[in-house]
Design a protein around this motif. Sequence first.
Motif, PDB file in Angstrom:
ATOM      1  N   VAL A 140       0.898  -1.165   0.000  1.00  0.00           N
ATOM      2  CA  VAL A 140       0.000   0.000   0.000  1.00  0.00           C
ATOM      3  C   VAL A 140       0.936   1.214   0.000  1.00  0.00           C
ATOM      4  O   VAL A 140       1.936   1.178  -0.684  1.00  0.00           O
ATOM      5  CB  VAL A 140      -0.974  -0.054   1.209  1.00  0.00           C
ATOM      6  N   ALA A 141       0.663   2.242   0.729  1.00  0.00           N
ATOM      7  CA  ALA A 141       1.612   3.355   0.883  1.00  0.00           C
ATOM      8  C   ALA A 141       2.572   2.955   1.994  1.00  0.00           C
ATOM      9  O   ALA A 141       2.668   3.582   3.041  1.00  0.00           O
ATOM     10  CB  ALA A 141       0.877   4.642   1.214  1.00  0.00           C
ATOM     11  N   GLY A 142       3.246   1.844   1.781  1.00  0.00           N
ATOM     12  CA  GLY A 142       4.067   1.142   2.751  1.00  0.00           C
ATOM     13  C   GLY A 142       3.757  -0.331   2.546  1.00  0.00           C
ATOM     14  O   GLY A 142       3.314  -0.735   1.476  1.00  0.00           O
ATOM     15  N   THR A 143       3.953  -1.142   3.578  1.00  0.00           N
ATOM     16  CA  THR A 143       3.661  -2.572   3.476  1.00  0.00           C
ATOM     17  C   THR A 143       2.887  -3.030   4.692  1.00  0.00           C
ATOM     18  O   THR A 143       3.278  -2.747   5.825  1.00  0.00           O
ATOM     19  CB  THR A 143       4.968  -3.392   3.371  1.00  0.00           C
ATOM     20  N   ASN A 144       1.789  -3.752   4.447  1.00  0.00           N
ATOM     21  CA  ASN A 144       1.076  -4.447   5.511  1.00  0.00           C
ATOM     22  C   ASN A 144       1.616  -5.863   5.571  1.00  0.00           C
ATOM     23  O   ASN A 144       1.708  -6.541   4.547  1.00  0.00           O
ATOM     24  CB  ASN A 144      -0.430  -4.503   5.233  1.00  0.00           C
ATOM     25  N   PHE A 145       1.985  -6.309   6.769  1.00  0.00           N
ATOM     26  CA  PHE A 145       2.380  -7.686   7.009  1.00  0.00           C
ATOM     27  C   PHE A 145       1.257  -8.363   7.775  1.00  0.00           C
ATOM     28  O   PHE A 145       0.872  -7.889   8.849  1.00  0.00           O
ATOM     29  CB  PHE A 145       3.667  -7.755   7.845  1.00  0.00           C
ATOM     30  N   PHE A 146       0.721  -9.423   7.233  1.00  0.00           N
ATOM     31  CA  PHE A 146      -0.275 -10.245   7.915  1.00  0.00           C
ATOM     32  C   PHE A 146       0.481 -11.488   8.367  1.00  0.00           C
ATOM     33  O   PHE A 146       0.999 -12.242   7.536  1.00  0.00           O
ATOM     34  CB  PHE A 146      -1.418 -10.615   6.974  1.00  0.00           C
ATOM     35  N   VAL A 147       0.583 -11.695   9.683  1.00  0.00           N
ATOM     36  CA  VAL A 147       1.421 -12.762  10.214  1.00  0.00           C
ATOM     37  C   VAL A 147       0.609 -13.672  11.117  1.00  0.00           C
ATOM     38  O   VAL A 147      -0.119 -13.208  11.996  1.00  0.00           O
ATOM     39  CB  VAL A 147       2.624 -12.186  11.007  1.00  0.00           C
ATOM     40  N   LYS A 148       0.765 -14.985  10.886  1.00  0.00           N
ATOM     41  CA  LYS A 148       0.160 -15.992  11.774  1.00  0.00           C
ATOM     42  C   LYS A 148       1.202 -16.332  12.826  1.00  0.00           C
ATOM     43  O   LYS A 148       2.317 -16.748  12.505  1.00  0.00           O
ATOM     44  CB  LYS A 148      -0.221 -17.243  10.994  1.00  0.00           C
ATOM     45  N   ILE A 149       0.831 -16.137  14.098  1.00  0.00           N
ATOM     46  CA  ILE A 149       1.724 -16.438  15.214  1.00  0.00           C
ATOM     47  C   ILE A 149       1.127 -17.604  15.994  1.00  0.00           C
ATOM     48  O   ILE A 149       0.007 -17.499  16.506  1.00  0.00           O
ATOM     49  CB  ILE A 149       1.886 -15.223  16.151  1.00  0.00           C
ATOM     50  N   LYS A 150       1.869 -18.696  16.063  1.00  0.00           N
ATOM     51  CA  LYS A 150       1.424 -19.843  16.854  1.00  0.00           C
ATOM     52  C   LYS A 150       1.493 -19.458  18.322  1.00  0.00           C
ATOM     53  O   LYS A 150       2.525 -18.981  18.804  1.00  0.00           O
ATOM     54  CB  LYS A 150       2.322 -21.050  16.567  1.00  0.00           C
ATOM     55  N   THR A 151       0.360 -19.634  19.039  1.00  0.00           N
ATOM     56  CA  THR A 151       0.304 -19.248  20.447  1.00  0.00           C
ATOM     57  C   THR A 151      -0.021 -20.426  21.368  1.00  0.00           C
ATOM     58  O   THR A 151      -0.122 -20.256  22.573  1.00  0.00           O
ATOM     59  CB  THR A 151      -0.748 -18.135  20.652  1.00  0.00           C
ATOM     60  N   GLY A 152      -0.208 -21.602  20.804  1.00  0.00           N
ATOM     61  CA  GLY A 152      -0.501 -22.810  21.572  1.00  0.00           C
ATOM     62  C   GLY A 152      -0.392 -24.014  20.653  1.00  0.00           C
ATOM     63  O   GLY A 152      -0.077 -23.873  19.464  1.00  0.00           O
ATOM     64  N   ASP A 153      -0.687 -25.198  21.176  1.00  0.00           N
ATOM     65  CA  ASP A 153      -0.573 -26.412  20.367  1.00  0.00           C
ATOM     66  C   ASP A 153      -1.413 -26.335  19.097  1.00  0.00           C
ATOM     67  O   ASP A 153      -0.978 -26.746  18.027  1.00  0.00           O
ATOM     68  CB  ASP A 153      -0.984 -27.642  21.171  1.00  0.00           C
ATOM     69  N   THR A 154      -2.633 -25.815  19.213  1.00  0.00           N
ATOM     70  CA  THR A 154      -3.537 -25.756  18.054  1.00  0.00           C
ATOM     71  C   THR A 154      -4.132 -24.370  17.849  1.00  0.00           C
ATOM     72  O   THR A 154      -5.102 -24.211  17.121  1.00  0.00           O
ATOM     73  CB  THR A 154      -4.689 -26.779  18.211  1.00  0.00           C
TER      74      THR A 154
END
Length: 108
Positions: free
Chosen positions: A58-72
Amino acid sequence: PPPSLPAPPTMSCGSLKPAQPATPEVADIVASLRSEIESQLGGAPLVFEPVEFSTQVVAGTNFFVKIKTGDTSCTHVRIFRALPCHGSALSLHSLQKDLDLTAPLQHF
């Protein structure tokens, strides 16, 4: 007859790129905002591991990140990185918590 025009590209400006495994750069970006992410989560999760990401220019960069926070379980975060002419500053835009680890990354 006049020559036909080539087909338009399938990806347009501003579209979300396909998800890919998290890179060291993405891990560093997430780490720099970890305390803010944990604050919005209400505390530190048992696991905090970026596993995949997607970007949107965009007028920069959007990062969409999946962060594992538990086993599932996981949290999706949206991080904005400003253009270099604006200092390349990082900011946490929003997050979606308590998701299943299989939840696909999507625009939010």
